[in-house]
Write a protein that holds these residues in place. Sequence first.
Motif, short mmCIF file in Angstrom:
data_model
loop_
_atom_site.label_atom_id
_atom_site.label_comp_id
_atom_site.label_asym_id
_atom_site.label_seq_id
_atom_site.Cartn_x
_atom_site.Cartn_y
_atom_site.Cartn_z
N VAL A 1 9.29 0.68 11.82
CA VAL A 1 9.19 2.07 11.31
C VAL A 1 10.36 2.92 11.81
N ASP A 2 10.88 2.62 12.98
CA ASP A 2 12.01 3.38 13.50
C ASP A 2 13.27 3.18 12.67
N LYS A 3 13.30 2.08 11.89
CA LYS A 3 14.48 1.78 11.08
C LYS A 3 14.26 2.13 9.60
N ALA A 4 13.06 2.61 9.27
CA ALA A 4 12.73 2.91 7.87
C ALA A 4 13.55 4.09 7.36
N HIS A 5 14.00 4.01 6.13
CA HIS A 5 14.70 5.14 5.51
C HIS A 5 13.78 5.78 4.46
N ASN A 6 14.26 6.80 3.82
CA ASN A 6 13.42 7.60 2.92
C ASN A 6 12.77 6.77 1.82
N ASP A 7 13.48 5.75 1.34
CA ASP A 7 12.97 4.95 0.21
C ASP A 7 12.41 3.59 0.64
N SER A 8 12.23 3.39 1.92
CA SER A 8 11.65 2.12 2.39
C SER A 8 10.22 1.97 1.91
N VAL A 9 9.83 0.71 1.71
CA VAL A 9 8.45 0.38 1.33
C VAL A 9 7.92 -0.64 2.33
N PHE A 10 6.78 -0.38 2.93
CA PHE A 10 6.11 -1.35 3.81
C PHE A 10 4.84 -1.81 3.11
N ILE A 11 4.64 -3.13 3.08
CA ILE A 11 3.43 -3.70 2.47
C ILE A 11 2.70 -4.52 3.52
N PHE A 12 1.41 -4.26 3.66
CA PHE A 12 0.59 -4.97 4.64
C PHE A 12 -0.44 -5.82 3.90
N ASP A 13 -0.49 -7.10 4.25
CA ASP A 13 -1.44 -8.01 3.61
C ASP A 13 -2.78 -7.98 4.33
N ASP A 14 -3.87 -8.14 3.57
CA ASP A 14 -5.22 -8.30 4.13
C ASP A 14 -5.61 -7.16 5.07
N ILE A 15 -5.47 -5.93 4.60
CA ILE A 15 -5.79 -4.78 5.46
C ILE A 15 -7.29 -4.63 5.70
N HIS A 16 -8.12 -5.32 4.91
CA HIS A 16 -9.58 -5.30 5.14
C HIS A 16 -10.09 -6.66 5.62
N TRP A 17 -9.20 -7.46 6.20
CA TRP A 17 -9.54 -8.82 6.63
C TRP A 17 -10.53 -8.82 7.77
N SER A 18 -10.46 -7.81 8.65
CA SER A 18 -11.34 -7.72 9.82
C SER A 18 -11.42 -6.26 10.27
N LYS A 19 -12.35 -5.97 11.15
CA LYS A 19 -12.47 -4.62 11.72
C LYS A 19 -11.16 -4.23 12.40
N ASP A 20 -10.56 -5.19 13.07
CA ASP A 20 -9.27 -5.03 13.74
C ASP A 20 -8.19 -4.54 12.78
N MET A 21 -8.09 -5.21 11.62
CA MET A 21 -7.06 -4.86 10.64
C MET A 21 -7.34 -3.51 9.98
N VAL A 22 -8.61 -3.19 9.77
CA VAL A 22 -8.96 -1.87 9.22
C VAL A 22 -8.52 -0.78 10.18
N GLU A 23 -8.75 -1.00 11.47
CA GLU A 23 -8.35 -0.02 12.50
C GLU A 23 -6.82 0.14 12.52
N ALA A 24 -6.11 -0.97 12.40
CA ALA A 24 -4.64 -0.92 12.38
C ALA A 24 -4.17 -0.11 11.18
#
Length: 256
Positions: free
Chosen positions: A196-219
Motif C-alpha cells: 500500500v505504501d507503493k500504491a499510486h492513484n490508479d493502482s488496483v488491489f484484488i484480494f482472493d477469498d475475502i470470506h474464506w474465514s473469520k480471519d479473512m473477513v476481519e482482514a
Amino acid sequence: MFQIIEYIKFLLKSTNQHGVHSPFVYELVTKCFYDKTKHEVYSNLSDYRTSLLKNKQQIEITDFGAGSRVFKSNLRAINSMAKTSGSTLKRAQLLYRIIRYFKPQHTLELGTSLGIATQAMALGHSKNHVVSIEGCPNISDFTEQQLNNFNIKNITLKTGEFDNVLIELQDTKHDLVFFDGNHNKEATLKYFNVEVDKAHNDSVFIFDDIHWSKDMVEAWEIIKIHPKVTVSIDTFFLGLVFFRKEQVKENFVVRL
C-alpha cells in the motif's frame, strides 16, 4: 457453515449496477463485471484449466500459508489441486476482464499455484508484465513448465517465501496486485501494508477469498478503512480496493 452464513449476509447487503451511484464503479460493473461477451481468449483459459484437470501427476507440496481444508497429505495430484485449490474458470474469466479493462503494465501476484489466474492476467493485456511469487518449489517448477507449454511470455515466476521475494521487489511499483496466498489475517495485512505504501492513484488491489474465514473477513474490514483506500468492492469471492483521490470514500457490495 461459516461461508454459507457469510454468503447469506452478502446477498442481503449486495446490489447490482442499479444500486451503484459512483460513475467510476458503475462503469466498472457494467462494462467489466457484467460483460457478457464471449471473448476469444476464454477458450485459452478453458484449455489451460482442462489440461490441469486431466493431469494425474503427483507432487510434494510445501505450504507456507493457512493450509488446505481438503488435503491431509502433502503429496497431491495436479488434477485434484486444480479442482479444489485453483481459480474456477468463471473467476479466471473475471480476472482477464479486469486486466483488459484497467490495462495495468506491472502486475504482482502473491501465490501462483498452478497458474490459472496468472495466465488470465497475462492474457488480459499484452503489455502487462506479471511477476508471480510461489512459495513451493515443486509447484513453481511445474507451473513454469505449464505456462511455457501454453506460450505465455509476459510472466516472471519467482520462487520463495513472500517476505523474502518482496524485499527483492521493494523498489518496484505495481499497477495491480493480486493477493492470493497465505489466506490468514496476519499475512494478508502484512503484505497489504508492504504494497500500500507503493500504491499510486490508479493502482488496483484484488484480494482472493475475502470470506474464506473469520480471519479473512476481519482482514478485509481493516483494509477497507485504511486511510489510503477510497473505494472498496466486495464481490464475495474477490475484494477490490482503489486509491483514487478524486473519489469519495465508499464501500460497495456487488453481486456478480
